[in-house]
Design a protein around this motif. Structure first.
Motif, PDB file in Angstrom:
ATOM      1  N   LEU A  83     -57.084  13.222 -20.527  1.00  0.00           N
ATOM      2  CA  LEU A  83     -56.290  12.278 -20.877  1.00  0.00           C
ATOM      3  C   LEU A  83     -56.417  11.090 -21.925  1.00  0.00           C
ATOM      4  CD1 LEU A  83     -53.477  10.595 -20.115  1.00  0.00           C
ATOM      5  CD2 LEU A  83     -54.886   9.714 -18.162  1.00  0.00           C
ATOM      6  N   ARG A  84     -57.703  10.738 -21.990  1.00  0.00           N
ATOM      7  CA  ARG A  84     -57.785   9.643 -22.992  1.00  0.00           C
ATOM      8  C   ARG A  84     -58.048  10.382 -24.293  1.00  0.00           C
ATOM      9  NH1 ARG A  84     -60.454   5.593 -19.850  1.00  0.00           N
ATOM     10  NH2 ARG A  84     -62.002   6.274 -18.207  1.00  0.00           N
ATOM     11  N   VAL A  85     -58.086  11.568 -24.640  1.00  0.00           N
ATOM     12  CA  VAL A  85     -58.275  11.894 -26.080  1.00  0.00           C
ATOM     13  C   VAL A  85     -57.056  12.382 -26.565  1.00  0.00           C
ATOM     14  CG1 VAL A  85     -60.544  12.575 -25.664  1.00  0.00           C
ATOM     15  CG2 VAL A  85     -58.937  13.947 -25.494  1.00  0.00           C
ATOM     16  N   CYS A  86     -55.739  12.146 -26.188  1.00  0.00           N
ATOM     17  CA  CYS A  86     -54.411  12.452 -26.545  1.00  0.00           C
ATOM     18  C   CYS A  86     -54.549  11.973 -27.906  1.00  0.00           C
ATOM     19  CB  CYS A  86     -53.474  12.203 -25.666  1.00  0.00           C
ATOM     20  SG  CYS A  86     -51.684  12.361 -26.672  1.00  0.00           S
ATOM     21  N   MET A  87     -53.914  12.710 -29.036  1.00  0.00           N
ATOM     22  CA  MET A  87     -53.680  12.384 -30.301  1.00  0.00           C
ATOM     23  C   MET A  87     -52.301  12.208 -30.758  1.00  0.00           C
ATOM     24  SD  MET A  87     -55.189  15.243 -32.720  1.00  0.00           S
ATOM     25  CE  MET A  87     -54.469  16.952 -32.692  1.00  0.00           C
ATOM     26  N   GLN A  88     -51.295  12.316 -30.083  1.00  0.00           N
ATOM     27  CA  GLN A  88     -50.038  12.038 -30.101  1.00  0.00           C
ATOM     28  C   GLN A  88     -49.428  12.821 -30.940  1.00  0.00           C
ATOM     29  OE1 GLN A  88     -48.016   9.577 -28.223  1.00  0.00           O
ATOM     30  NE2 GLN A  88     -49.713   9.668 -26.923  1.00  0.00           N
ATOM     31  N   CYS A  89     -49.751  14.236 -30.954  1.00  0.00           N
ATOM     32  CA  CYS A  89     -49.192  15.041 -31.958  1.00  0.00           C
ATOM     33  C   CYS A  89     -47.882  15.447 -31.673  1.00  0.00           C
ATOM     34  CB  CYS A  89     -50.079  16.287 -32.106  1.00  0.00           C
ATOM     35  SG  CYS A  89     -50.199  17.486 -30.922  1.00  0.00           S
ATOM     36  N   GLY A  90     -47.441  15.430 -30.245  1.00  0.00           N
ATOM     37  CA  GLY A  90     -46.308  15.809 -29.856  1.00  0.00           C
ATOM     38  C   GLY A  90     -45.864  17.228 -29.775  1.00  0.00           C
ATOM     39  N   LYS A  91     -46.902  18.060 -29.713  1.00  0.00           N
ATOM     40  CA  LYS A  91     -46.781  19.502 -29.521  1.00  0.00           C
ATOM     41  C   LYS A  91     -46.189  19.623 -28.057  1.00  0.00           C
ATOM     42  CE  LYS A  91     -48.738  23.809 -30.444  1.00  0.00           C
ATOM     43  NZ  LYS A  91     -49.304  24.529 -31.809  1.00  0.00           N
ATOM     44  N   CYS A  92     -46.747  18.972 -27.050  1.00  0.00           N
ATOM     45  CA  CYS A  92     -46.145  19.073 -25.871  1.00  0.00           C
ATOM     46  C   CYS A  92     -44.692  18.965 -25.662  1.00  0.00           C
ATOM     47  CB  CYS A  92     -46.884  18.201 -24.932  1.00  0.00           C
ATOM     48  SG  CYS A  92     -46.985  16.535 -25.337  1.00  0.00           S
ATOM     49  N   THR A  93     -44.309  17.555 -26.260  1.00  0.00           N
ATOM     50  CA  THR A  93     -42.942  17.575 -26.198  1.00  0.00           C
ATOM     51  C   THR A  93     -41.893  18.519 -26.973  1.00  0.00           C
ATOM     52  OG1 THR A  93     -43.535  15.351 -26.075  1.00  0.00           O
ATOM     53  CG2 THR A  93     -41.479  15.635 -26.143  1.00  0.00           C
ATOM     54  N   GLY A  94     -42.693  18.793 -28.118  1.00  0.00           N
ATOM     55  CA  GLY A  94     -41.952  19.908 -28.907  1.00  0.00           C
ATOM     56  C   GLY A  94     -41.417  21.220 -28.327  1.00  0.00           C
ATOM     57  N   GLY A  95     -42.350  21.610 -27.095  1.00  0.00           N
ATOM     58  CA  GLY A  95     -42.160  22.920 -26.714  1.00  0.00           C
ATOM     59  C   GLY A  95     -41.693  22.659 -25.222  1.00  0.00           C
ATOM     60  N   CYS A  96     -41.789  21.392 -24.811  1.00  0.00           N
ATOM     61  CA  CYS A  96     -41.154  21.400 -23.425  1.00  0.00           C
ATOM     62  C   CYS A  96     -39.916  21.951 -23.006  1.00  0.00           C
ATOM     63  CB  CYS A  96     -41.390  20.070 -22.867  1.00  0.00           C
ATOM     64  SG  CYS A  96     -41.026  19.670 -21.251  1.00  0.00           S
ATOM     65  N   PRO A  97     -40.085  23.077 -22.091  1.00  0.00           N
ATOM     66  CA  PRO A  97     -38.437  23.532 -21.877  1.00  0.00           C
ATOM     67  C   PRO A  97     -37.888  22.575 -21.084  1.00  0.00           C
ATOM     68  CG  PRO A  97     -40.270  24.878 -21.000  1.00  0.00           C
ATOM     69  CD  PRO A  97     -40.895  23.894 -21.471  1.00  0.00           C
ATOM     70  N   SER A  98     -38.232  21.679 -20.280  1.00  0.00           N
ATOM     71  CA  SER A  98     -37.495  20.771 -19.621  1.00  0.00           C
ATOM     72  C   SER A  98     -36.809  19.799 -20.501  1.00  0.00           C
ATOM     73  CB  SER A  98     -38.343  20.005 -18.451  1.00  0.00           C
ATOM     74  OG  SER A  98     -37.696  19.292 -17.692  1.00  0.00           O
ATOM     75  N   GLY A  99     -37.714  19.357 -21.591  1.00  0.00           N
ATOM     76  CA  GLY A  99     -37.382  18.315 -22.473  1.00  0.00           C
ATOM     77  C   GLY A  99     -35.982  18.633 -23.226  1.00  0.00           C
ATOM     78  N   ARG A 100     -35.875  20.065 -23.564  1.00  0.00           N
ATOM     79  CA  ARG A 100     -34.859  20.289 -23.992  1.00  0.00           C
ATOM     80  C   ARG A 100     -33.527  20.187 -23.316  1.00  0.00           C
ATOM     81  NH1 ARG A 100     -38.303  24.623 -25.830  1.00  0.00           N
ATOM     82  NH2 ARG A 100     -37.601  26.101 -24.132  1.00  0.00           N
TER      83      ARG A 100
END
Lengths: 375, 293, 570, 177
Positions: free
Chosen positions: D23-40
């Protein structure tokens, strides 16, 4: 002595502080009396030495950016707003004492501000200083090590952890609990005795205020204040960022416009230790080549004086930055030292009588180029 | 070959056709399916895992422990069950302190987790152990001309480091199993995307969870698929019941598409009737094209 | 452990030790333990010598942080007392007492004696990209012999594939070709193409080298590069130099400016029709050529084996293997280059692309594929490629999806700003996936992290900014030369900060991307540096070596590649 | 305690501390949100949740409805370049939210079925009929058929205090009101 492991390991007298050199103070000689070797010499004066050398390597380094040029960060106002270099000294002390102290207290909330004087056209420094992201990561990690319950925040725009092992180092700082906050702080002010940093968290889209006991400014590198003078002396031009300009970024990254003069390290632009040392050895290689060969080759395009036409007016001598033209007393005309001539053509353009032309590059060629471009 | 058939909730209590078709197909391949007596909800990895990880692991460990008493590996027909039991088994096999914790809880009921069996999904067994060649030999009614939109579901593939089923972006296993029946697995948009049911979203936010299903149905229809095919009882429920909920409760317009569980599709190709496979018990009726085979 | 021992714990990196008493308790009588600052300083060393002489110490241990770089500093101690201190590396996490006592258990005396050997006045350079060329030219210019060994049929490496270079937008051929030509013509450089180093033994000053030369099936000296054989060859395959974007024949010249300018026959695809042999005026075709082994000796070795491009298939969600509108950056470079297969015309499905999305950090900063490091060049090359494409497609729109823009080099930030001014959109967010939309165009899913909003961008061309990885056979090379490989799979330097071009083996140096990703400027500066390191012992003529400096022969062949050019990842 | 530490300490004992430390090392690239099926389709913003957790915004994270819009599809987890175990971190944050009383009624209800019947989705009469038609046992061989086994589940729920978490009333065998 500037620091304990200084080389040469010799003491130096600062005449601006020494009582002996102050007007009217007179004749203190305590150091001289105490030195068993009798090494202190008040009579030393400046002296000039002449050396004959085959190559010059310029490795004059950089100056630290003056943080007071960013008044909104209040470096000049608050003593708990300090620069990275100043903090480095605190950390050196802390290595011995095991404690970081700012105004007698251990700071709990520490904020590092990146890009102070770098990536900032506002202060005339558009370039990135290349080292601040990593030295901040190091300092932030050390704060977390020394004060585990501290809140350490690094305000950044881009984390430039590009070198070998850097990305892991950045990640390690995060593992230790250093918070990375994307957003360049707008200002620092004091509220109720505590520093407050105003910064948008651009990844949340919110402007916020974070309070701090200590703000460390990651000041960037600037070119040496006297780079222009040295550059004039050596005929080495500066680039737009005021660092020395290399002959070509790829073909000649350590060469300069002056043959035999090479540049290395941060006088050419900000860089870290590894890149500096690599470049330094590179400059050495370039310097070695003529030394090994015992000979140098010069460029064929140089200017020549038509002695029939030259009136010996000295105009060319005045315009030339390389000191190539000299006056031949005997013949009463100018001559060109083809070894130092760069073939830049300034003299030819200046010569009122048209006596100067370029070897292998005639005016007709130039006009042909101009015509081509203008058509 | 013998497996302990872990039923879970939705297979036996909502879609007995999945259970019946799986038993029939496995029987045809000479694989014995024994009971896991007194098994419970797996419990669902994204739902109970979200409520309390310890309870989730304890119930999961209990179910594995009962299966261990049958002296064979677990077979199951739901990605949720697979997700929980496979992950729980993995965590317990890797961490002795967790086994100790779980066994203390299970002791009262007289169960003990030993960590001696594996958890396998039915398609994994069909693909890797029965094999495509053997399956092909059993196909009596090839499903030629049927276009199938394969829906893998999430917990069969991911997290791939734990599941070990290969690429989670480009899985091939179920497509190969479909193609061997004579049907054609067709590519469609967002093929590997979730059905929307997991993680407690169906329970808490039904309408939002069905938006996933709406996309699924539209994307499968866009490439002219004859059916959606799943390997998970929960995905099956979400996509089958979900279509009626979308048109009924939420007034969305869509072209219904039939939903089949893999062993139902395979069963058809092996000559079982739709009635035997429970296909007619679905909310979305099978198309004539499929039924005529 | 009965010798009178002196233990010195240096402050560097440790901040000193409070446990001197505890260590002393475990040492034989007459031993001393000292906590000292800056032992590398010469006055401190004088004190050390004094201690050794006065207290009759029989062995000395120095515990410090950077033990690997400090060995040579204690030369003076060795000269005066007849033995060198044993250096042990102490890190912050270590139990100082335990580590020192453990080291004392297994202490072997280090004699200061070293053998002085003559230095063979020649250098082996392995790999002839821009870095190998520059090093060879520097060493050759200094007057020493260079053997430049290159696996491919021609020199020039990746730079020859580029259109223009950042941030100055110099034409890569214009600055690369003169270097290639100079290298090919230099009287001191012996160029061995289609060749691989297969065995190295010996030590600094005198390395024995074996090179395997693969057959080119063409006499390099006779061939004029006229190309008539190529014109008449009936077998067509995809060109490796153009990354498959264009074709080549089974007998071919990789590209027009290739050095040496000679054809090469690819036996794998050759139909053996012997048409080439028939048409060649110079009778240069040699079907009977066989591989040969060449042996020579050198004084120093320089490794400049460069990099390979990351294999984008390892990120399947980006669709590189699935969609032809998704290409990697080097492929775009070939499309842009006037020397490329399309002569610089950029056509995607027959049309110039109007909407281009760059995906940064493909295979870089990505632990998921095992590459945690930054590739250093992608931010700037993507920025540059926007400029290249814009020159040819003026109305094209560009979006660069990134996490951090790493414009750290000279002129880089300025170039980044300029391209922003010119309308390139920098969208902060790493692309999660690429798929084909209904209209056949690519859809790029990415979060605009600065808007906290996931978006879908439409693109007719998606360019993957693939990172740089170590050549696949780096472990074999390292094994042969007794070198270390870092976690990032590139060759490891002796010390990352202080000795960036040296390896753990005396006399073997490295430069450029063999040591880790870097751009052309940094590579060229570094390679001259490495060349200096390799040249210095030669210009002295003598070098001191100890028993540990010997390269032990690893008995396994490291020859891996066929002589044809291989772009492993394409 | 910092929220980050709380998350790691909560998930660590079951999922492993190293796993949670990512959890600590997230570099905030947004790859998670970009591909999140729910986020769409919904308001969930995975990266923002991680960042908020890192910035110690405990209440915002725990009280948000978006926290419950993750379907645990593991797409983010699979693709994260820093190998942050996003989905497992989400599950853990939900564990904490549950303890803080943020469990939805519908979720508590589903959980109560497991205590009552051993099944999150228990059998009904219609399905019993279907089972008979298919030649299956009318009642499946699960806790439905083995009453002692159901007691085992109930004991287990008491031992892990799961009953308290969802506010289960043993008297009425239903949720407390």
């Amino acid at each position: 002595m500037p620091y304990p492991f200084a080389v040469p390991r010799t003491y130096t007298i600062n005449p601006e502080l020494c009582l002996r050199f102050q007007e009217g103070e007179g004749d203190c000689s305590k150091c001289k009396d105490a030195c068993p070797e009798g090494a202190v010499d008040f009579e030393q004066t400046e002296e000039e030495q002449e050396l004959k050398i085959g190559a010059i390597v310029v490795a004059t380094g950089y100056d630290e950016f003056d943080a007071s040029l960013k008044p909104e960060l209040r470096y000049d106002l608050y003593d708990n707003v300090i620069t990275g270099v100043e903090f480095e000294k605190k950390l050196l002390e802390a290595e011995k004492t095991g404690k970081i102290e700012i105004n007698g207290k251990e700071p709990k909330d520490v904020i590092f501000i990146q890009c102070v004087g770098s990536r900032d056209k506002n202060v005339g420094n558009e370039y990135c200083s290349r080292v601040c992201c990593m030295y901040t990561a190091k300092q932030a990690t050390m704060v977390k090590d020394l004060i585990p319950d501290s809140n350490v925040t690094v305000c950044y725009i881009d984390v430039r952890a590009y070198g070998r092992g850097y990305e892991q180092f950045y990640e390690n700082a995060q593992k230790k609990g250093v918070r990375y906050w994307r957003g360049n702080p707008a200002e620092v002010y004091k509220d109720d005795g505590k520093l407050v940093v105003r910064a948008e968290n651009t990844l949340l889209g919110d402007p916020k205020e974070i309070s701090a006991d200590l703000v460390v400014l990651a000041t960037g590198m600037t070119s040496k204040s006297d780079a222009r003078e040295l550059g004039n002396l050596l005929k080495v031009p500066q680039s737009g960022d005021r660092f020395f300009l290399e002959a070509h970024p790829k073909l000649g990254p350590v060469n300069t416009a002056s043959d035999g003069v090479y540049i290395a390290g941060t006088c050419q632009g900000p860089k870290d230790i590894a890149d500096t040392l690599a470049q330094a050895s590179g400059a050495v290689m370039k310097a070695l080549i003529p030394l090994c060969q015992g000979k140098v080759f010069i460029e064929p395009i140089t200017s020549v004086v038509d002695e029939e036409i030259c009136s010996g007016c000295h105009m060319c001598e005045k315009i030339c930055v390389y000191d190539a033209p000299t006056f031949d007393e005997e013949k009463g005309v100018m001559t060109i030292n083809s070894i130092v001539c760069k073939g830049c053509g300034s003299c030819g353009a200046t010569c009122p009588s048209g006596a100067i032309s370029m070897n292998h590059f005639r005016d007709q060629q130039l006009f042909a180029q101009i015509n081509m471009l203008s058509s | 070959m013998k497996y302990a058939y872990f039923l879970g909730c939705i297979t036996p209590n909502r879609y007995p056709g999945i259970e019946a078709s799986t038993r029939k197909v496995f029987d045809a391949f000479g694989i014995e399916c024994v009971e896991v007596p007194g098994a419970s909800c797996c419990p669902a990895p994204g739902v109970f895992g979200s409520f309390d990880l310890k309870t989730w692991l304890a119930i999961g460990g209990r179910n594995i422990a009962i299966a261990e008493e049958q002296n064979c590996d677990i077979m199951l027909t739901c990605n949720g069950c697979y997700g929980t039991l496979q992950e729980a088994n993995h965590l317990l096999q890797e961490n002795p302190h967790l086994v100790e914790m779980i066994n203390e809880i299970l002791a009262e009921e007289g169960h003990q987790y030993k960590g001696e069996i594996q958890v396998k999904h039915c398609v994994e067994i069909l693909h890797n152990e029965v094999g495509l060649d053997t399956i092909k030999e059993h196909i009596t009614k090839p499903l030629d001309g049927i276009k199938v939109a394969v829906h893998y579901g999430c917990h069969f593939l991911k997290p791939s480091e734990v599941r070990g089923q290969g690429s989670s972006e480009r899985p091939r296993m179920v497509d190969e199993l479909v193609n061997v029946t004579g049907a054609e697995s067709v590519d469609y948009k967002d093929k590997i995307v979730c059905c929307g049911a997991g993680g407690g979203v169906r329970t808490r936010e039904l309408e939002k969870s069905l938006l996933f299903t709406l996309d699924k149905v539209n994307n499968a229809n866009a490439v002219g698929a004859d059916c959606l095919l799943d390997i998970c009882a929960f995905c099956h429920l979400q996509m089958d019941v979900g279509q009626t909920e979308l048109t009924g409760k939420f007034g969305k317009e869509l072209d219904n598409i039939p939903v089949l569980f893999y062993t139902q599709l395979l069963g058809l190709a092996m000559g079982f009737t739709p009635d035997e496979l429970g296909i007619n018990m679905h909310q979305i009726p099978m198309s004539d094209k499929i039924l005529k085979i | 452990m009965d010798k009178k021992t002196g233990v010195y714990i240096c402050h560097c990196g440790l901040g000193g030790s409070t446990e001197t008493e505890e260590i002393l308790k475990k040492l034989p009588k007459g031993s001393i333990v000292k906590d000292s600052q800056y032992l590398c300083d010469i006055t401190e060393q004088e004190l050390l010598i004094k201690d050794i002489n006065e207290k009759d110490l029989e062995q000395v241990v120095v515990a410090c942080f950077a033990s690997d770089v400090h060995r040579s500093i204690f030369k003076k101690v060795g000269d005066e007392v007849g033995f060198l201190p044993n250096l042990i590396k102490i890190e912050e996490s270590d139990d100082v007492v335990e580590k020192i006592i453990a080291a004392l258990d297994d202490l072997k005396p280090i004699k200061p004696e070293e053998t002085e050997v003559d230095v063979n006045p020649s250098v082996l350079v392995i790999g002839a990209g821009i870095v190998g060329e520059q090093a060879s030219l520097d060493i050759g210019d200094a007057g020493y012999k260079v053997y430049l060994v290159e696996r491919r049929p021609n020199i020039g490496g990746h730079m020859a594939q580029l259109d223009k270079t950042f941030p100055t937008l110099d034409c890569a051929s214009c600055i690369g070709t003169p270097k290639m030509v100079a290298t090919g013509q230099h009287p001191n450089i012996e160029l061995l193409t289609c060749s691989e180093v297969i065995e190295v033994s010996g030590h600094a000053g005198e390395f024995k080298v074996k090179v395997l030369r693969h057959p080119r099936y063409v006499d390099e000296n006779e061939c004029t590069g006229c190309g008539i054989c190529v014109d008449n060859c009936p077998a067509v395959v995809a060109s490796e130099f153009n990354l498959g974007v264009g074709p080549r024949k089974a007998i071919y010249i990789p590209f027009a400016q290739a050095i040496p300018l000679a054809a090469i026959r690819d036996p794998e695809h050759c139909l053996s029709c012997r048409m080439c042999e028939y048409v060649c005026d110079k009778k240069a075709i040699r079907f009977d050529q066989e591989e040969e082994i060449i042996e020579f000796e050198v004084g120093s070795i320089l490794v400049t084996t460069g990099f390979e491009l990351f294999n984008c298939d390892l990120r399947p969600e980006l669709g590189y293997d699935k969609y032809d509108r998704v290409i990697n950056a080097l492929e775009l470079e070939r499309l842009c280059a006037p020397t490329g297969p399309t002569a610089g015309e950029i056509l995607i499905h027959g049309k110039p692309p109007k909407n281009i999305v760059f995906v940064q950090c493909v295979g870089s900063r990505d632990k998921n594929v095992g590459n945690e490091y930054c590739s250093r060049v992608c931010c700037m090359y993507a920025t540059k490629q926007c400029n290249l494409v814009r020159e040819k497609v003026p109305d094209a729109k560009f979006t660069i999806c990134y996490t951090d823009i790493r414009a750290f080099g000279k002129g880089h930030e300025e170039f980044y700003n300029r391209m922003q001014d010119e309308g390139v959109i920098y969208l902060r967010g790493i692309v999660s996936e690429v798929y084909r939309g209904e209209n056949g165009m690519m859809k790029v899913r990415v979060e605009n992290t600065l808007m906290v909003e996931p978006v879908e961008l439409e693109a007719d061309l998606v360019v993957l900014s693939a990172g740089l990885v170590a050549p696949a056979d780096t472990p074999q090379l390292a094994n042969m030369l007794n070198l270390d490989v870092g976690d990032d799979k590139f060759l490891a330097e002796a010390h990352v900060n202080i000795r960036p071009m040296e390896t753990r083996v005396k006399g073997i140096y490295m430069a450029g991307c063999a040591q880790g990703p870097k751009d052309i400027s940094d590579s060229v500066a570094q390679t001259s540096g490495a060349a200096a390191k390799a040249t210095i012992p030669i210009s002295f003529g003598k070098v001191k070596i100890g028993p540990e400096d010997e390269v032990k022969v690893v008995k396994e062949t490291t020859a891996t590649a066929a002589p044809i050019e291989k772009e492993v990842t394409g | 305690m910092e929220f980050v530490d709380e998350i790691i300490e909560t998930g660590g004992p079951i999922l492993g501390s190293e796993h949670m430390e990512t959890l600590r090392v997230c570099m905030q690239c947004g790859k998670c949100t970009g591909g999140c099926p729910s986020g769409r389709l919904t308001a969930i913003r995975t990266r923002k949740m991680i960042l908020s957790a890192l910035l110690n915004m405990r209440d915002e994270v725990l009280s948000s409805d978006e926290l419950w819009l993750c379907t645990t599809c593991y797409t983010c987890y699979e693709r994260c370049p820093r190998n942050v175990k996003v989905t497992d971190i989400t599950r853990t944050i939900r564990n904490i939210a549950g303890r803080e009383g943020y469990l939805a009624k519908s979720h508590r209800m589903a959980a109560s079925y497991v205590i009552k019947t051993g099944h999150g989705v228990p059998i009904n009469d219609a399905v019993k009929e279907s089972r008979k038609k298919l030649g299956l046992s009318e009642i499946p061989p699960t806790t439905h058929a083995y009453k002692d086994a159901l007691k085992g589940i109930q004991t287990l729920a008491k031992k892990t205090k799961f009953d308290e978490l969802i506010d289960f009333d043993w008297e009425t065998m239903n949720l407390k009101e």
